[in-house]
Scaffold this active site. Structure first.
Site, mmCIF file in Angstrom:
data_model
loop_
_atom_site.group_PDB
_atom_site.id
_atom_site.type_symbol
_atom_site.label_atom_id
_atom_site.label_comp_id
_atom_site.label_asym_id
_atom_site.label_seq_id
_atom_site.Cartn_x
_atom_site.Cartn_y
_atom_site.Cartn_z
ATOM 1 N N SER A 341 -2.894 186.672 71.466
ATOM 2 C CA SER A 341 -2.069 185.594 70.947
ATOM 3 C C SER A 341 -1.626 185.844 69.514
ATOM 4 O O SER A 341 -0.849 186.748 69.249
ATOM 5 C CB SER A 341 -2.854 184.285 71.072
ATOM 6 O OG SER A 341 -2.012 183.174 70.999
ATOM 7 N N ASP A 352 6.409 196.893 64.843
ATOM 8 C CA ASP A 352 7.866 196.945 64.975
ATOM 9 C C ASP A 352 8.550 197.279 63.652
ATOM 10 O O ASP A 352 9.558 197.996 63.627
ATOM 11 C CB ASP A 352 8.399 195.615 65.499
ATOM 12 C CG ASP A 352 8.275 195.490 67.012
ATOM 13 O OD1 ASP A 352 7.750 196.435 67.633
ATOM 14 O OD2 ASP A 352 8.687 194.459 67.566
ATOM 15 N N LYS A 366 -1.562 187.874 75.761
ATOM 16 C CA LYS A 366 -1.216 186.451 75.858
ATOM 17 C C LYS A 366 0.014 186.185 75.010
ATOM 18 O O LYS A 366 -0.060 186.035 73.803
ATOM 19 C CB LYS A 366 -2.370 185.565 75.404
ATOM 20 C CG LYS A 366 -2.154 184.110 75.797
ATOM 21 C CD LYS A 366 -2.545 183.193 74.687
ATOM 22 C CE LYS A 366 -2.216 181.757 75.092
ATOM 23 N NZ LYS A 366 -1.161 181.180 74.279
#
Length: 534
Positions: A341, A352, A366
């Protein structure tokens, strides 16, 4: 004169009675503001903490486009009446014919919870007491054992123990299955019922029946305590800083900020790198994951975006301040199957933006948003309302985050199977398909990635998922330079990057290199902006 009592009229009368019953039971017309558990307990989304509107719009609560001039939702059909008639029939027969009396409250709460839990593993109903307990947990203090759990095929599965709690000290590990509590089986209990049994007054004892991998079940007796969650720990590993984040509670960002400032003050220019440890971090508050990301990323960088059925569910979250960690300081982030999460949001954003190298094993996966909608006078519903996407448009759901460099923990003789989100019964598919796990390139924008998503979401292929058997690791190993092989690898890499960086300073041009990683070492620090602290 005959009485006008046609089937259609009877059906409408019964529908009205059912609507009145359901409205009274779950407060349909009174639901207000959407949470992680931002639970975190995954990040789920606590609306009053995430900055969302104070009152949820009608369509966010009911899923309808809104009522017509007669006050009936516009997409209610004859089948809606028929299905509600089924509920009414079953409800009345149970009240009348069940072997023993059952209260209306018990029946309605069970029906509502069954409706929600059948959607996915993270949607559920909380009565008033359970809702209050959840609010206490997100503030970082509650009574119990200190484990993050979910329900899997009728038993309680440990997502992660929390550092320095009775569960962690007793050796409870991620992926352990709790099949009994105080000699009573958990099969048949809801997750909320099981959590209630795990909690209790401080200094009382509870015995758990544990299944770990292929071992025979064994008992572990723990003493309950008030759980004070210290979500951040820090230390120096020689000239490398070590920051461990256990979960994302209300004080996580401020604690991490203070720990980093202390490192910089005490080490000065001697700090050669930073390890951020997100292993066995089950998540937490969405706003905290965003602000923690802001400690490392440039102002204005995207940390995460969400996309759901409704326009108000589509949001992009950016950092709103300059980083406190200088942009040329090499970083490694540690993740494993217990990273879920909010932890995956931070790891995915740093990956990224090429701000850090990720080391470890595939994260939990999740990637859905749970909105907690209070029902005044009753409790709240936790409902999945959107998906999370990393800055490049990858969905975390079911696929998780893959590290740049896979390093497994060694010599785990009692390790069991590793479970991920995709293994949970009723888990949602990845909306981007299995390709999402491979896209680490910021060249494809968030919108572009969504545009390329398949019409029908799919789950990752088995070949794309980490099915290793060596992930069940006690939290007390983390940070131990002699036993923690993932940390060892991170320190080795950062020392190598520091040497490369120092060599750059003494080169012919005498300029410091900001892309500190050697070519073989995966992403380097992001140098696309000059707003970082030097």
């Amino acid at each position: 004169m005959t009485q006008n009592n046609t089937p259609d009229k009877q059906q409408k009368v019964k529908f009205t009675l059912v609507i009145a019953l359901v409205a009274a039971a779950i407060g349909l017309g009174a639901m207000t503001h959407p949470l992680l558990a931002k639970t975190a307990t995954n990040p789920d989304k606590v609306q009053d903490k995430a900055g969302a509107q104070d009152k949820a719009p009608p369509d966010q609560v009911t899923g309808e486009k809104g009522p017509n001039e007669k006050g009936v939702p516009s997409d209610v059909t004859a089948d809606t009446y028929r299905q509600l008639n089924l509920f009414s029939e079953v409800f009345e027969r149970v009240r009348r014919d069940y072997v023993k009396p059952v209260s209306d409250k018990q029946l309605v709460e069970a029906a509502v919870n069954g409706m929600l839990t059948n959607l996915d593993p993270h949607s559920s109903y909380m009565n008033d007491e359970e809702f209050k307990n959840m609010q206490v947990q997100t503030r970082g203090e509650f009574g119990g054992l200190g484990i993050e759990v979910t329900m899997d095929n009728g038993v309680v599965k440990v997502v992660s123990p929390i550092d320095d709690t009775p569960a962690a000290k007793a050796g409870i590990k991620p992926n352990d299955l709790i099949v009994g509590i105080d000699d009573a089986p958990v099969m048949g209990l809801t997750l909320n019922d099981a959590v209630d049994k795990l909690r209790g007054k401080p200094q009382t004892r509870v015995t758990l029946a544990i299944v770990r991998g292929h071992q025979e079940p064994f008992d572990v007796t723990l003493t309950r305590d008030i759980i004070h969650i210290k979500s951040v720990k820090s230390a120096m590993k020689g000239d490398i800083g070590y920051l461990r984040i256990n979960q994302f509670s209300e004080e996580t960002t401020s604690s991490a900020h203070d720990a980093l400032e202390k490192m910089f003050t005490e080490q000065g220019g001697k700090l050669k790198g930073l390890v951020v440890d997100l292993r066995n971090n089950p998540g937490g508050l969405l706003d905290q994951s965003i602000s923690v990301g802001g400690l490392f990323l440039d102002k204005g960088d995207v940390v995460v975006s969400t996309k759901g059925r409704h326009e108000e569910d589509n949001e992009t979250y950016n950092t709103d301040s300059d980083p406190i960690v200088r942009k040329d300081l090499p970083m490694v982030v540690l993740i494993n199957s217990g990273s879920a999460s909010a932890a995956e949001i931070v790891a995915g954003a740093l990956q990224d933006h090429k701000r850090a190298v990720l080391i470890g094993t595939q994260s939990f996966g999740k990637g859905s948003v749970q909105t907690v909608m209070p029902v005044p006078g009753y409790g709240a519903i936790r409902l999945t309302t959107a998906y999370y996407f990393t800055p490049s448009g990858r969905s975390i759901q079911a696929t998780g985050i893959k590290p740049n460099i896979e390093v497994r923990m060694k010599n785990e003789k009692d390790a069991g199977f590793v479970y991920h989100e995709a293994d949970l019964k009723g888990a949602l598919n990845n909306p981007n398909g299995s390709k999402a796990i491979h896209n680490h390139d910021l060249g494809e924008t968030n919108e572009a990635a969504k545009d390329h998503a398949p019409d029908e979401p799919i789950k990752p292929l088995d070949s794309e998922r980490d099915k290793s058997h060596d992930e069940s690791v006690s939290n007390d190993i983390f940070g131990d330079e002699k036993k923690d092989v993932q940390l060892q690898r991170a320190l080795e890499m950062l020392h190598g990057m520091a040497v490369y960086h120092d060599d750059g300073k003494t080169g012919d041009k005498g300029a410091a290199k900001t892309d500190a990683a050697p070519a073989s070492a995966a992403p380097a620090a992001n140098d696309n902006s000059d707003s970082g602290q030097e």
